[in-house]
Design a protein around this motif. Structure first.
Motif, PDB file in Angstrom:
ATOM      1  N   UNK A   1      -1.823 -10.839   8.901  1.00 28.00           N
ATOM      2  CA  UNK A   1      -2.657  -9.641   8.775  1.00 28.00           C
ATOM      3  C   UNK A   1      -2.003  -8.394   9.340  1.00 28.00           C
ATOM      4  N   UNK A   2      -0.756  -8.525   9.701  1.00 23.14           N
ATOM      5  CA  UNK A   2      -0.031  -7.386  10.255  1.00 23.14           C
ATOM      6  C   UNK A   2       0.308  -6.409   9.138  1.00 23.14           C
ATOM      7  N   UNK A   3       0.151  -5.115   9.384  1.00 20.51           N
ATOM      8  CA  UNK A   3       0.490  -4.096   8.396  1.00 20.51           C
ATOM      9  C   UNK A   3       1.516  -3.160   8.999  1.00 20.51           C
ATOM     10  N   UNK A   4       2.674  -3.074   8.344  1.00 12.17           N
ATOM     11  CA  UNK A   4       3.745  -2.211   8.844  1.00 12.17           C
ATOM     12  C   UNK A   4       4.104  -1.172   7.794  1.00 12.17           C
TER      13      UNK A   4
ATOM     14  N   UNK B   1      -2.980   0.254  -4.128  1.00 10.90           N
ATOM     15  CA  UNK B   1      -2.722  -1.079  -3.582  1.00 10.90           C
ATOM     16  C   UNK B   1      -2.199  -2.007  -4.679  1.00 10.90           C
TER      17      UNK B   1
ATOM     18  N   UNK C   1       1.220  -5.502   4.042  1.00 11.06           N
ATOM     19  CA  UNK C   1       0.383  -6.349   4.880  1.00 11.06           C
ATOM     20  C   UNK C   1       0.687  -7.796   4.557  1.00 11.06           C
TER      21      UNK C   1
ATOM     22  N   UNK D   1      -8.956  -9.128   5.375  1.00 14.21           N
ATOM     23  CA  UNK D   1      -7.532  -9.051   5.101  1.00 14.21           C
ATOM     24  C   UNK D   1      -7.309  -8.758   3.627  1.00 14.21           C
TER      25      UNK D   1
ATOM     26  N   UNK E   1      -0.327 -11.432   4.572  1.00 17.41           N
ATOM     27  CA  UNK E   1      -1.627 -12.091   4.615  1.00 17.41           C
ATOM     28  C   UNK E   1      -1.656 -13.261   5.589  1.00 17.41           C
TER      29      UNK E   1
ATOM     30  N   UNK F   1       0.838  -1.188   0.000  1.00 19.18           N
ATOM     31  CA  UNK F   1       0.000   0.000   0.000  1.00 19.18           C
ATOM     32  C   UNK F   1       0.882   1.250   0.000  1.00 19.18           C
TER      33      UNK F   1
ATOM     34  N   UNK G   1      -1.340  -6.287  -4.941  1.00 18.49           N
ATOM     35  CA  UNK G   1      -1.263  -7.601  -4.330  1.00 18.49           C
ATOM     36  C   UNK G   1      -0.085  -8.382  -4.889  1.00 18.49           C
TER      37      UNK G   1
ATOM     38  N   UNK H   1      -0.929 -10.091  -8.073  1.00 21.80           N
ATOM     39  CA  UNK H   1      -1.492  -9.306  -9.181  1.00 21.80           C
ATOM     40  C   UNK H   1      -0.529  -9.321 -10.355  1.00 21.80           C
TER      41      UNK H   1
ATOM     42  N   UNK I   1      -2.861  -4.894  17.265  1.00 30.87           N
ATOM     43  CA  UNK I   1      -4.041  -4.954  16.422  1.00 30.87           C
ATOM     44  C   UNK I   1      -4.977  -6.059  16.872  1.00 30.87           C
TER      45      UNK I   1
ATOM     46  N   UNK J   1      -6.402  -1.426  14.305  1.00 31.66           N
ATOM     47  CA  UNK J   1      -4.972  -1.257  14.540  1.00 31.66           C
ATOM     48  C   UNK J   1      -4.728   0.035  15.323  1.00 31.66           C
TER      49      UNK J   1
ATOM     50  N   UNK K   1      -1.527   2.650  16.001  1.00 37.24           N
ATOM     51  CA  UNK K   1      -0.174   3.046  15.610  1.00 37.24           C
ATOM     52  C   UNK K   1       0.241   4.277  16.411  1.00 37.24           C
TER      53      UNK K   1
ATOM     54  N   UNK L   1      -5.244   6.859   1.821  1.00 38.26           N
ATOM     55  CA  UNK L   1      -4.870   5.710   1.003  1.00 38.26           C
ATOM     56  C   UNK L   1      -4.792   6.108  -0.463  1.00 38.26           C
TER      57      UNK L   1
END
Lengths: 114, 114
Positions: A100-103, A50, A95, B98, A97, A35, A52, A55, B48, B33, B35, A47
């Motif tokens: 599910x953590x998004x950093x 995105x 993220x 997700x 999958x 993202x 994937x 993709x 999260x 989440x 942050x 946002x």
């Protein structure tokens, strides 16, 4: 472990020119999403786009496109026809999958000048 | 849709006091989440939740920090006792499921501990 790297603390671009903001990532999971967010001086997180991991085509959203090179683990944001309102901080995020953590990366401050 | 709602927008408190930050996610979102954003560390994931259950709290800096999600429409982040180094902008974000759906961010709470 996941890791996102943005090596450009700051970038300058002239109005109407294109600019590329770099992002590299590291993960052992084959399934993930990338993202990009914009944070103007007002502070909100917006946002943008995105991509994937599965993709086939690079994502595009208006003037934003994502140059996704999976083998190099890079997901650079390209902004075409820059506008003064594009001046902001830009964050790359990933993220995983599996968790599910998004950093987030550390961000790049873009300044567009006339 | 009202978006993610955080309160308060600004909080100024003295060292040693308890601080409670609040978040109302977007209705129907099952991920939430928290942050923390500082100049030095950028955007750090603190914790999260999925379906109100904490999934990963490895980013919570110390035992002074705690987070709860008693129901699908409310979460709190508590700091007790607060310290000057806790000064930061704290963001709450939510998403559906997700993968592709992006995180929607609140406007953040700017915390200043004197």
């Amino acid at each position: 472990a996941q890791k996102i790297t943005q090596t450009q603390p700051g970038m300058f671009v002239q109005e109407k020119e294109a600019v590329t903001l770099d992002c590299t990532y590291d993960t052992s999971d084959p399934s993930y999403g990338l993202f990009w967010y914009k944070q103007p001086s007002s502070g909100e997180m917006i946002f943008l786009i995105y991509q994937g991991s599965y993709d086939q085509q690079n994502a595009t959203e208006g003037r934003y496109s994502l140059n996704f090179q999976k083998a190099r683990k890079s997901a650079n944001l390209v902004i075409s026809a820059s506008q003064l309102g594009d001046s902001a901080m830009y964050f790359c995020a990933m993220r995983d999958f599996n968790t599910d953590k998004l950093i987030f990366g550390t961000g790049t401050r873009l300044q567009v000048f006339p | 849709d009202a978006g993610v709602i955080q309160s308060p927008r600004h909080e100024v408190t003295e060292m040693g006091q308890e601080v409670t930050l609040r978040c109302k996610p977007i209705s129907g979102h099952d991920y939430l989440f928290w942050y923390r954003q500082t100049m030095m560390r950028g955007l750090e994931l603190l914790i999260y939740f999925n379906n109100n259950v904490p999934i990963d709290d490895s980013g919570m800096p110390e035992d002074r920090f705690s987070a709860k999600m008693p129901n699908a429409s409310f979460s709190t982040l508590k700091i007790q006792p607060s310290e000057p180094r806790d000064s930061a902008v704290y963001f709450c974000a939510s998403s559906t499921g997700t993968q592709r759906p992006p995180l929607h961010f609140g406007n953040g709470t700017r915390l200043t501990v004197t």
